[in-house]
Design a protein around this motif. Sequence first.
Motif, PDB file in Angstrom:
ATOM      1  N   GLN A 307       0.950  -1.152   0.102  1.00  0.00           N
ATOM      2  CA  GLN A 307      -0.007   0.006   0.096  1.00  0.00           C
ATOM      3  C   GLN A 307       0.930   1.413  -0.031  1.00  0.00           C
ATOM      4  N   THR A 308       0.810   1.984  -1.117  1.00  0.00           N
ATOM      5  CA  THR A 308       1.854   3.290  -1.445  1.00  0.00           C
ATOM      6  C   THR A 308       1.080   4.469  -0.960  1.00  0.00           C
ATOM      7  N   PHE A 309       1.530   5.255   0.016  1.00  0.00           N
ATOM      8  CA  PHE A 309       1.084   6.466   0.530  1.00  0.00           C
ATOM      9  C   PHE A 309       1.970   7.495  -0.222  1.00  0.00           C
ATOM     10  N   ASP A 310       1.440   8.552  -1.094  1.00  0.00           N
ATOM     11  CA  ASP A 310       2.212   9.299  -1.744  1.00  0.00           C
ATOM     12  C   ASP A 310       1.535  10.903  -1.796  1.00  0.00           C
ATOM     13  N   LEU A 311       2.045  11.804  -2.645  1.00  0.00           N
ATOM     14  CA  LEU A 311       1.318  13.109  -2.676  1.00  0.00           C
ATOM     15  C   LEU A 311       0.034  12.948  -3.156  1.00  0.00           C
ATOM     16  N   LYS A 312      -0.110  11.989  -4.337  1.00  0.00           N
ATOM     17  CA  LYS A 312      -1.775  11.995  -4.849  1.00  0.00           C
ATOM     18  C   LYS A 312      -2.688  11.753  -3.496  1.00  0.00           C
ATOM     19  N   VAL A 313      -2.365  10.824  -2.929  1.00  0.00           N
ATOM     20  CA  VAL A 313      -3.498  10.555  -1.782  1.00  0.00           C
ATOM     21  C   VAL A 313      -3.265  11.306  -0.342  1.00  0.00           C
ATOM     22  N   ILE A 342       4.745  17.124  -9.611  1.00  0.00           N
ATOM     23  CA  ILE A 342       5.160  15.902  -8.993  1.00  0.00           C
ATOM     24  C   ILE A 342       3.903  14.839  -9.175  1.00  0.00           C
ATOM     25  N   ILE A 343       2.825  15.410  -8.856  1.00  0.00           N
ATOM     26  CA  ILE A 343       1.269  14.796  -8.896  1.00  0.00           C
ATOM     27  C   ILE A 343       1.073  14.413 -10.408  1.00  0.00           C
ATOM     28  N   ALA A 344       1.215  15.380 -11.244  1.00  0.00           N
ATOM     29  CA  ALA A 344       1.047  15.258 -12.577  1.00  0.00           C
ATOM     30  C   ALA A 344       2.075  14.485 -13.319  1.00  0.00           C
ATOM     31  N   GLY A 345       3.343  14.045 -12.810  1.00  0.00           N
ATOM     32  CA  GLY A 345       4.040  13.164 -13.407  1.00  0.00           C
ATOM     33  C   GLY A 345       5.196  14.185 -14.349  1.00  0.00           C
ATOM     34  N   ASP A 346       5.216  15.240 -14.180  1.00  0.00           N
ATOM     35  CA  ASP A 346       6.152  16.108 -14.753  1.00  0.00           C
ATOM     36  C   ASP A 346       7.565  16.160 -14.184  1.00  0.00           C
ATOM     37  N   ILE A 347       7.348  16.017 -12.972  1.00  0.00           N
ATOM     38  CA  ILE A 347       8.760  16.008 -12.084  1.00  0.00           C
ATOM     39  C   ILE A 347       9.010  14.561 -11.666  1.00  0.00           C
ATOM     40  N   LYS A 348       9.813  13.947 -11.944  1.00  0.00           N
ATOM     41  CA  LYS A 348      10.375  12.454 -11.567  1.00  0.00           C
ATOM     42  C   LYS A 348      11.185  12.638 -10.396  1.00  0.00           C
ATOM     43  N   VAL A 349      10.925  12.265  -9.071  1.00  0.00           N
ATOM     44  CA  VAL A 349      11.610  12.241  -7.874  1.00  0.00           C
ATOM     45  C   VAL A 349      12.704  11.410  -7.812  1.00  0.00           C
ATOM     46  N   LYS A 350      13.899  11.630  -7.709  1.00  0.00           N
ATOM     47  CA  LYS A 350      14.768  10.355  -7.495  1.00  0.00           C
ATOM     48  C   LYS A 350      14.609   9.717  -5.965  1.00  0.00           C
TER      49      LYS A 350
END
Length: 352
Positions: A307-313, A342-350
């Motif tokens: 279960q992944t908890f990220d900026l989107k949620v 980041i949410i839109a996928g325009d920035i890919k975080v390392k």
Amino acid sequence: MRRIASLTRIAVGVASLALAATACGGTSSDSNSSSNSSESGGGKGLAIAYDVGGKGDQSFNDAAYEGLQKAKKEFGYQTADIEPTDNETDADKEQRLESLAKQGYNPVIGIGFAYGPALEEASKKFPKTTFGIVDSVVEGKNVASLVFAEQESSYLAGVAAAKATKSNTVGFIGGVDVPLIHKFEAGYTQGVKDTKPGVKVLSQYLTQTAAEGGFSSPDKGKAAAEGQIEKGADVLYAAAGLSGQGVIEAASKAGVWAIGVDSDQYKQEALAAYKDKILTSALKDVGGAVYTLSKSVHDGKPLTGTQTFDLKVNGVGLSESNPKMGEIAGLNDAVAKAKAAIIAGDIKVKTS
């Protein structure tokens, strides 16, 4: 001012989304009753086993405790939370988890990646109990792995640091040199460099292993912070559990900024003397994850798998409790823009 992240709840869409003291550590509980349903997996409710530093770290473990308290209040659960001991082994951790399952607690959650091997074994012995682990992935039909996109909130912290620095030197202090903490460093450094390429990032780890006290030694954090301040750092971000309190203290006394981690450390009573210099905190809703798993068991639909908890949620984010954030030109706008990208996928975080 628009909130950058609200971590008082976990979005619905996440992945469809005195107990007797054991030989391994002390406990706190709201009931002295016990259960003989060693494999029933049913009965009492939520139990958590703390990571190093224990309750009172004003950060990682305290966030988990907030989730336990919310579940207890909402579901009328009997609950238990158990402290770790010094220099404990995987066998100690396994015994702790098995004791909780044997007494009827369900779910049983290990707070921290160090519980991985122990939880894998305990979950096999109690197949009707739902187990959870924070910050690690453990395979098992009755296991929920609760993981976070720490690099994303750390990126936002890096954006804030780049906007706040006047010396063009900022610092990162990790508790232990392990892959999990590398995610914090990677996101932070990327956020700084993407925002202001000329800023220098000083990075340091307190210890190589958790047993050496990297997550539980404010004195080590304070010494590391003082060293970075002497080198010109005027914003310090610590991903170091209890050790981070020493970083915050040193930053406050030197008149530079600190960035907290996991919990909103600006609001922590134990850190009230330093709050004016806590610029923001990279939030990680451990409490929300604990509550979400507990609710799923209560509803009869236990979550399992990763279960992944990220900026989107809103599983991670950046606090904005300190009103001084609004006094730094462009800071809030830059953070909001980075979050959206980041949410839109325009920035890919390392992550490393």
